[in-house]
Design a protein around this motif. Sequence first.
Motif, short mmCIF file in Angstrom:
data_model
loop_
_atom_site.label_atom_id
_atom_site.label_comp_id
_atom_site.label_asym_id
_atom_site.label_seq_id
_atom_site.Cartn_x
_atom_site.Cartn_y
_atom_site.Cartn_z
N CYS A 57 67.27 32.54 40.74
CA CYS A 57 66.60 31.41 41.39
C CYS A 57 67.13 31.13 42.80
CB CYS A 57 66.80 30.14 40.55
SG CYS A 57 66.05 30.22 38.91
N VAL A 58 68.41 31.39 43.02
CA VAL A 58 69.04 31.01 44.28
C VAL A 58 68.32 31.67 45.46
CG1 VAL A 58 71.17 31.18 45.67
CG2 VAL A 58 71.29 30.58 43.23
N GLY A 59 68.02 30.81 46.45
CA GLY A 59 67.37 31.29 47.66
C GLY A 59 65.85 31.31 47.58
N ARG A 60 65.31 31.02 46.42
CA ARG A 60 63.85 31.03 46.28
C ARG A 60 63.33 29.60 46.12
NH1 ARG A 60 62.65 35.69 41.87
NH2 ARG A 60 60.53 35.45 42.71
N ARG A 61 62.09 29.37 46.50
CA ARG A 61 61.49 28.05 46.36
C ARG A 61 60.93 27.89 44.95
NH1 ARG A 61 60.07 29.16 51.83
NH2 ARG A 61 60.83 27.51 53.23
N PRO A 62 60.93 26.67 44.41
CA PRO A 62 60.40 26.44 43.06
C PRO A 62 58.96 26.91 42.89
CG PRO A 62 61.66 24.53 43.79
CD PRO A 62 61.56 25.45 44.97
N ALA A 63 58.16 26.75 43.94
CA ALA A 63 56.75 27.14 43.84
C ALA A 63 56.59 28.61 43.54
CB ALA A 63 56.01 26.78 45.13
N GLU A 64 57.54 29.44 44.03
CA GLU A 64 57.44 30.88 43.81
C GLU A 64 57.64 31.23 42.34
OE1 GLU A 64 59.95 33.11 46.44
OE2 GLU A 64 59.89 31.53 47.95
N LEU A 65 58.39 30.38 41.63
CA LEU A 65 58.76 30.70 40.26
C LEU A 65 57.87 30.00 39.22
CD1 LEU A 65 62.63 30.29 40.63
CD2 LEU A 65 61.30 32.41 40.82
N LEU A 66 57.40 28.80 39.54
CA LEU A 66 56.86 27.92 38.51
C LEU A 66 55.35 27.68 38.56
CD1 LEU A 66 59.67 25.21 38.56
CD2 LEU A 66 59.52 27.25 37.12
N HIS A 67 54.73 27.86 39.68
CA HIS A 67 53.32 27.49 39.78
C HIS A 67 52.42 28.65 39.35
CE1 HIS A 67 54.59 24.33 42.98
NE2 HIS A 67 55.03 24.05 41.76
N GLY A 68 51.29 28.27 38.64
CA GLY A 68 50.40 29.29 38.11
C GLY A 68 48.93 28.97 38.38
N ASP A 91 58.32 10.12 38.32
CA ASP A 91 57.39 10.36 37.19
C ASP A 91 56.10 11.08 37.63
OD1 ASP A 91 59.15 9.03 35.46
OD2 ASP A 91 58.28 7.09 36.02
N PHE A 92 56.27 12.13 38.40
CA PHE A 92 55.12 12.90 38.88
C PHE A 92 54.85 14.03 37.87
CE2 PHE A 92 52.71 15.89 41.33
CZ PHE A 92 51.99 15.12 42.23
N GLU A 93 53.64 14.04 37.27
CA GLU A 93 53.31 15.01 36.23
C GLU A 93 52.66 16.24 36.84
OE1 GLU A 93 51.00 13.12 33.18
OE2 GLU A 93 52.63 11.75 32.60
N LEU A 94 53.14 17.43 36.38
CA LEU A 94 52.67 18.68 36.97
C LEU A 94 52.68 19.77 35.91
CD1 LEU A 94 51.84 19.85 39.80
CD2 LEU A 94 54.22 20.64 39.99
N LEU A 95 51.69 20.64 35.98
CA LEU A 95 51.64 21.78 35.08
C LEU A 95 52.36 22.95 35.73
CD1 LEU A 95 50.52 23.11 32.48
CD2 LEU A 95 48.52 23.81 33.82
N ASN A 96 53.44 23.45 35.07
CA ASN A 96 54.20 24.60 35.55
C ASN A 96 54.06 25.76 34.57
OD1 ASN A 96 55.13 23.51 37.93
ND2 ASN A 96 57.04 22.74 37.04
N TYR A 97 54.65 26.91 34.95
CA TYR A 97 54.60 28.10 34.11
C TYR A 97 56.00 28.68 33.96
CZ TYR A 97 49.51 28.16 34.30
OH TYR A 97 48.19 27.84 34.16
N LYS A 98 56.31 29.12 32.72
CA LYS A 98 57.59 29.79 32.47
C LYS A 98 57.52 31.23 32.98
CE LYS A 98 58.35 27.03 28.28
NZ LYS A 98 58.61 27.05 26.84
#
Length: 536
Positions: A57-68, A91-98
């Motif tokens: 994960c280090v050095g990468r943005r969350p969007a690169e890993l979690l958004h689908g 309390d911001f609700e968001l759909l992510n991906y494993k």
Amino acid sequence: MSPTPMPAAEDVMRRFQMLEMIVENTSNMVVVTDEERRITWVNAAYSRITGWRLDECVGRRPAELLHGPQTSALSLSRLGAMVRQGQAVRDFELLNYKRSGEPYWVSLNIEPIRDATGRLTSYVSIQTDITERKKRELLTADLQHRLELAQRLARLGRIEHDEDTGRSRWTSEIYRILGCERDEEARGVQAFMAHAHEQDRPMLQAALDAALRSGDEIDVEFRVVTATGACRWVRCRGVPHVGSNAVELPLTFSVQDVTLYKNLIEQRHRRNEDLNQQVLMRTRQLEEAYGSLEEFSYALSHDLRTPLRHIAGFAELLKEEVSAGDVQGSLPYCDKIIRAAVQMRHLIDGMLSFARLGRKGMKVGAVDMAALVDETVAALAIDAGMKKLRWRIQPGLPSVQGDPVLLREVWVNLLDNAVKYASHREVIEIEVGWRALPDGTEFHVSDNGVGFEPGQAERLFGMFQRLHSDPRFEGAGIGLALVRRIVEYHGGRIWADACPDQGASFHVFLPLTVAPDAPDEAHGRPEDAPPVGRSA
């Protein structure tokens, strides 16, 4: 005031270790990013849930890993705007991906971190897995949607009252029934009842009052007026609520649109009425046919036998005269046989005409009655020979709706009848007149003939019925019966009045429109006409 002493290095280290232990053991996912939103650290819960290790994960943005593919672009845009403005996110609700591609829902809380100078240095994000809760919410929403769809198919809505908030609401089907736009206004039973049809309100109020007194279920049907002014039928049901002080209106009131059901019942009622009318019409036709069969049976058993008996009797006498050689004496018997045969032929022709009328369909159109009368009068003038005829025909005989062939038979029989029974007069006087009535036209034919007893009018229009046995007036007793049937087939009536030796008048009423299927009793005779026998 003495300055606050700085914590010892050991104390600071101990606090960091405690914080690290708390973060590592929490079930929430913790992500730390730098000012450019690149990941610098994640806790064990994050790796366990997402499948991404810290070193990956280090050095990468969350969007690169979690958004689908189904992550909401609109939600990401709103989230990005808040982060760029340095706002805290709650309390911001968001759909992510494993990492495996499995979707999951999170509730985000993001806190921007600043240094002593206020410069933004990093972000701490705490994410809570709310997948199960969202599944329940989606399931509830799906069930609610299915329920509303089922209620819409059943045309069933609800009026619900919440005791805690004191607010009432209509479901979407109520708005559809009333043709209104849905809004968030609080509306209850009384607001719905205000749409009741004015004529149904007393009945509705009485039903509500009775249910509130007894506590029994409310079940009432009434009409409501929609936003477009149309009327719809609804059925309202509910069980009164027993409050702290009294029986109150139901907390839940079902409202079902039963307009289609009501319309089907009305259509079935109309069809039953139509069938009943058809049965009555067919019954009348069968009764008429049965009556005709009785008349034919009588004719066959009596009227047709009479000329046959005459023919047989005179033939025997003729045979005796011829055997005796008396040719001159046999001639009168020949004349009598011929007259009997002619009489029998007239009877048979009349019977055939009478029978055919019952089977022949009418061809209805505009009929020029003046032309029919002129044609008939011209023919009778030729047949009358040297007899003096005086006609008084009222001008302007109107046209009527009917069958021209059949109505010609009416005039032929009535005028011929008038001429025949006045033929002994030195001058035969015939009058033809008419008068307009609100629902049709009345015609009459009057003569200066022998007339008849008023009490005998019942017999006039029966088949093979003759009131005069005078040999001067020939006939088979079929003409007036034929006229009666033709007139009744046109929905009209015929009657007569007379006095002995003072002539007779025959009246025919024809309606404005014709129902050719069968005689129509509804048209009847004019109000000032004398009673009609069968018929007089």
